[in-house]
Structures are given as structure tokens and as C-alpha cells.
Design a protein around this motif. Structure first.
Motif, PDB file in Angstrom:
ATOM      1  N   ILE A 197       0.846  -1.189   0.000  1.00 44.10           N
ATOM      2  CA  ILE A 197       0.000   0.000   0.000  1.00 44.10           C
ATOM      3  C   ILE A 197       0.883   1.240   0.000  1.00 44.10           C
ATOM      4  O   ILE A 197       1.841   1.333   0.782  1.00 44.10           O
ATOM      5  N   VAL A 198       0.558   2.174  -0.871  1.00 45.06           N
ATOM      6  CA  VAL A 198       1.233   3.466  -0.901  1.00 45.06           C
ATOM      7  C   VAL A 198       0.174   4.547  -0.698  1.00 45.06           C
ATOM      8  O   VAL A 198      -0.758   4.673  -1.495  1.00 45.06           O
ATOM      9  N   LEU A 199       0.306   5.305   0.378  1.00 51.48           N
ATOM     10  CA  LEU A 199      -0.625   6.386   0.689  1.00 51.48           C
ATOM     11  C   LEU A 199       0.003   7.719   0.285  1.00 51.48           C
ATOM     12  O   LEU A 199       1.135   8.022   0.676  1.00 51.48           O
ATOM     13  N   HIS A 200      -0.738   8.501  -0.479  1.00 47.53           N
ATOM     14  CA  HIS A 200      -0.251   9.793  -0.948  1.00 47.53           C
ATOM     15  C   HIS A 200      -0.947  10.918  -0.176  1.00 47.53           C
ATOM     16  O   HIS A 200      -2.171  11.030  -0.195  1.00 47.53           O
ATOM     17  N   GLY A 259     -16.439   0.819  18.218  1.00 48.04           N
ATOM     18  CA  GLY A 259     -16.134   0.606  16.805  1.00 48.04           C
ATOM     19  C   GLY A 259     -14.662   0.846  16.528  1.00 48.04           C
ATOM     20  O   GLY A 259     -14.132   1.895  16.844  1.00 48.04           O
ATOM     21  N   ASP A 260     -13.970  -0.134  15.977  1.00 48.27           N
ATOM     22  CA  ASP A 260     -12.545  -0.025  15.691  1.00 48.27           C
ATOM     23  C   ASP A 260     -12.362   0.280  14.218  1.00 48.27           C
ATOM     24  O   ASP A 260     -12.456  -0.599  13.368  1.00 48.27           O
ATOM     25  N   TRP A 261     -12.091   1.546  13.891  1.00 53.23           N
ATOM     26  CA  TRP A 261     -11.967   1.941  12.494  1.00 53.23           C
ATOM     27  C   TRP A 261     -10.712   1.372  11.858  1.00 53.23           C
ATOM     28  O   TRP A 261     -10.644   1.224  10.643  1.00 53.23           O
ATOM     29  N   THR A 262      -9.710   1.021  12.671  1.00 52.33           N
ATOM     30  CA  THR A 262      -8.500   0.433  12.084  1.00 52.33           C
ATOM     31  C   THR A 262      -8.802  -0.943  11.499  1.00 52.33           C
ATOM     32  O   THR A 262      -8.259  -1.313  10.455  1.00 52.33           O
ATOM     33  N   ASP A 263      -9.671  -1.721  12.169  1.00 46.56           N
ATOM     34  CA  ASP A 263     -10.060  -3.021  11.621  1.00 46.56           C
ATOM     35  C   ASP A 263     -10.817  -2.855  10.312  1.00 46.56           C
ATOM     36  O   ASP A 263     -10.650  -3.635   9.373  1.00 46.56           O
ATOM     37  N   ALA A 264     -11.669  -1.826  10.240  1.00 49.45           N
ATOM     38  CA  ALA A 264     -12.442  -1.587   9.029  1.00 49.45           C
ATOM     39  C   ALA A 264     -11.525  -1.245   7.854  1.00 49.45           C
ATOM     40  O   ALA A 264     -11.745  -1.705   6.728  1.00 49.45           O
ATOM     41  N   THR A 282      -8.499  -2.223   7.463  1.00 51.59           N
ATOM     42  CA  THR A 282      -7.840  -3.464   7.079  1.00 51.59           C
ATOM     43  C   THR A 282      -8.748  -4.312   6.202  1.00 51.59           C
ATOM     44  O   THR A 282      -8.281  -4.995   5.278  1.00 51.59           O
ATOM     45  N   ASP A 283     -10.050  -4.265   6.464  1.00 46.15           N
ATOM     46  CA  ASP A 283     -11.008  -5.024   5.652  1.00 46.15           C
ATOM     47  C   ASP A 283     -11.040  -4.557   4.204  1.00 46.15           C
ATOM     48  O   ASP A 283     -11.506  -5.284   3.317  1.00 46.15           O
ATOM     49  N   LEU A 284     -10.580  -3.337   3.941  1.00 41.97           N
ATOM     50  CA  LEU A 284     -10.585  -2.822   2.576  1.00 41.97           C
ATOM     51  C   LEU A 284      -9.488  -3.452   1.718  1.00 41.97           C
ATOM     52  O   LEU A 284      -9.490  -3.314   0.505  1.00 41.97           O
ATOM     53  N   VAL A 285      -8.556  -4.144   2.367  1.00 42.11           N
ATOM     54  CA  VAL A 285      -7.463  -4.796   1.648  1.00 42.11           C
ATOM     55  C   VAL A 285      -7.741  -6.298   1.615  1.00 42.11           C
ATOM     56  O   VAL A 285      -7.774  -6.942   2.661  1.00 42.11           O
TER      57      VAL A 285
END
Length: 357
Positions: free
Chosen positions: A98-101, A124-129, A131-134
Motif C-alpha cells: 500500500i502506498v498512501l499519498h 467501533g474499531d476503524w482500524t479493523d475496518a 484493514t477489511d478494505l485490503v
């Protein structure tokens, strides 16, 4: 033969249709995932798919706390490039990079303390969400030109600390490249801090554990101390006219046991003396000025200490007595160096964690 060509043509048409529809379904999935996080709302503006390199690019991803205090999202990722790490395929592993710009994070203290409308804590853990996008595990992560902003409105005056120009490079997160070390992954980061300081983070980690093991060093150099005036006024009732603030730290974590320190340093600092102060305010500022004079190292004009940190992550001992004694040590015995001390050994954290079991 004609039937064969018709089948191939049909497959090609289906693939083209699938390629055209894929971004739509991906965008719908991402938006749903972000908005399903309890207490948060978010979305993306567009998703581009590049099948030839096994990648998709998410445009303008944002995530915010519901009823947020500030009109700025918690997360704002203008461009996120997610792709298969091809070199790892030759090692028999399917992982992503992953490359974030220009990613931006706005941490508003008050927003993160809010509860849900029902009055229950927001779990609600937004970091887990995210991760689900990958769809596959992340092995390589980069961030270019990032920004982190910490704001606390309830403090008087308000606290606003910014880290700009963040570059982050983390690799071998899934241990694709086999090594003999128990900390197989490397992480390096640099940033421009509040007050124009230069911040850096370097170390090794193992993210394959529920509580990651790590051995890292952090340094913040040559920050204008006046950038801390909001915090210093709120904490001890004084502000600075000039000077430099620096901070050095080493942290080792093994099986949830932490061993490390924080070494803050105030160099060549001058306090502000305001004419309209009340009697007690002047007395307090005078006391702080005398304290600073007595306990700074006269050779380096530095007021510093070293605060040891040790213990289970749920119960860390801050070593108050050692912190106080280290003020005397810097002032009258041996001046602290403006660098990390290189005296935290990861193996000591491993030993302590085993003794605590």
C-alpha cells in the motif's frame, strides 16, 4: 471452430463487462464498510482498477466521527494505491503493498471521548475496518507527505500539535523475506514537527503477534519551544519567549512487557514575563524561573531529565523518583547528550516478560 471462437468471444465480452462494473461494486463495498463502523461515517469518491498489475486505487477516502467538533475528517486519504507485491509471488506468498499519498489524520481529543447516542462507549474499531478494505495481507506500507494533527479544544488555551511532511516506510510486515531475527520487519519514518523540529522513528517490529513486539528509537530535534506554550500554560502556568525543545526515546516491547524511557530537554529557554500578571502568578513564575536556573546544566544551558518506563502495558511504572533524580544528574553531575542513549536492550524486555509470567 466457429463455436470455439464464439465461446472465446463470449468470455472476452464477459470479462470486459466485469471490468467495467468492478469499480462500481468496489466503491459500493468500500462505502458500506466505512459507514458500518459504529459511531463513524465515511466514503470514497472513486475507485480505479488496474487488472494488469493486480491493483486498485481509492480516491478521496475519508472517515469522521459522527457529530464531530471540527469540520475536518478524522482520516483524509486523497489517494491510496493498493496492489499485489509481485516480488513476493516468487517466494510463494500472495501479499499486498500500500502506498498512501498525502494522508492526513486529525485527532480531535473531545471527539474520540464521545459516546454513542445510547450512552454506551463507542467500541467501533476503524482500524479493523480499514484493514477489511485490503483483500490480502499487507506486507509493505509507504506514506508520502503525510500529516497528523492533534487538537484539544477543552484545554485553555487550545492545544494544537502538528506533524507535517511525514514519510513512512515499513516492509516485510508478513515476514515474506525469511530472517533469523525475531523482529523481522523494519520501520522508518521522518517528519517535520510542531515548532519546525525534525522527528524520526527507526526500529524493528513483529506485527504477526496480537500485541506486536518492537524495538524502536524516536528523536525530535530543534523544535521551537514556543510551539509548546499552549501545553505549558495549561500544565504549569508558564510560557516561553524563546528556546529549543528536544525529545529522545527508546522503547522495547516483548510479549506485552515494555522497557524504555523518555528524555525531554529544554535548551537555551527564556520565560515570558507579562506586566499584567496577578500577584500569585508573578510568584509562581518567579519560582519556576529559580527552579530552571538551579536545575539546568550551566555548561549546556539545558534543563532535562530521563523518565524510565517499565512494566506490563496495562500497568506501566513511570519511575517518578528516578525522573526527579535525573534532573539533578543532568544539572550537577553529567549533562545528557542530545541523542538517544542506546541503553535499551530488547533481550532485557524479553527476559523481564518471562520473569513476569
Amino acid at each position: 471452430m466457429k463455436k470455439k471462437w464464439k465461446i472465446l468471444l463470449g468470455i472476452a465480452i464477459l470479462l470486459i463487462i466485469a471490468r467495467l462494473l468492478l469499480p462500481y461494486f468496489l466503491e459500493k463495498y468500500v462505502n458500506k464498510t466505512l459507514n458500518d463502523i459504529p459511531g463513524y461515517e465515511g466514503g470514497v469518491s472513486d475507485i480505479d482498477v488496474a487488472l494488469y498489475r493486480g491493483a486498485y486505487v481509492i480516491e478521496d477516502l475519508w472517515l469522521d466521527k459522527e457529530n464531530a467538533t471540527l469540520d475536518a475528517p478524522l482520516l483524509n486519504f486523497p489517494k491510496s494505491d493498493i496492489s499485489i507485491e509481485w516480488k513476493s509471488l516468487f517466494k510463494g506468498r500472495i501479499v499486498s503493498e500500500i502506498v498512501l499519498h498525502s494522508p492526513e489524520m486529525n485527532y480531535i481529543f473531545e471527539d474520540q471521548k464521545k459516546t454513542t447516542p445510547e450512552g454506551k462507549p463507542d467500541v467501533g474499531d476503524w482500524t479493523d475496518a480499514l484493514t477489511d478494505l485490503v483483500p490480502i495481507k499487507i506486507n509493505h506500507l509507504e506514506a508520502h507527505d503525510g500529516k497528523i494533527n492533534f487538537v484539544q479544544f477543552s484545554a485553555d488555551p487550545n492545544i494544537d500539535l502538528v506533524f507535517d511532511d511525514i514519510f513512512l516506510y515499513a516492509t516485510n510486515l508478513q515476514n515474506v523475506r525469511r530472517t533469523d531475527t525475531i523482529l523481522p520487519s523494519t520501520i522508518n519514518a521522518t517528519a517535520t514537527s510542531f515548532g519546525g523540529g525534525k522527528a524520526s522513528l527507526d526500529g524493528r517490529i513483529n506485527v504477526m503477534k496480537k500485541i506486536p513486539d518492537m524495538d524502536v528509537e524516536f528523536a525530535l530535534k530543534k523544535a521551537d519551544v514556543t510551539a509548546l506554550n499552549e501545553m505549558s500554560i495549561n500544565a504549569v502556568g508558564v510560557d516561553f519567549a524563546s528556546g529549543t525543545f528536544e525529545l529522545y526515546s527508546e522503547m522495547a516491547i516483548a510479549d506485552g512487557y515494555l522497557k524504555g524511557y523518555l528524555k525531554p530537554m529544554f535548551i537555551n529557554t527564556e520565560l515570558i514575563g507579562e506586566e499584567d500578571q496577578g500577584f500569585f502568578e508573578k510568584i509562581w513564575e518567579g519560582f519556576v524561573g529559580v527552579f530552571k536556573f538551579l536545575f539546568k546544566n550551566q555548561g549546556t544551558d539545558t534543563l532535562a531529565t530521563k523518565a524510565p518506563l517499565e512494566g506490563d502495558l496495562n500497568n506501566i511504572d513511570t519511575g517518578v523518583l528516578s525522573t526527579i533524580l535525573n534532573i539533578f544528574k543532568n544539572a550537577w553531575i553529567s549533562a545528557f547528550t542530545t541523542d538517544v542513549d542506546e541503553d535499551i536492550n530488547y533481550q532485557e524486555a524479553v527476559k523481564e516478560s518471562k520473569e513476569g509470567d
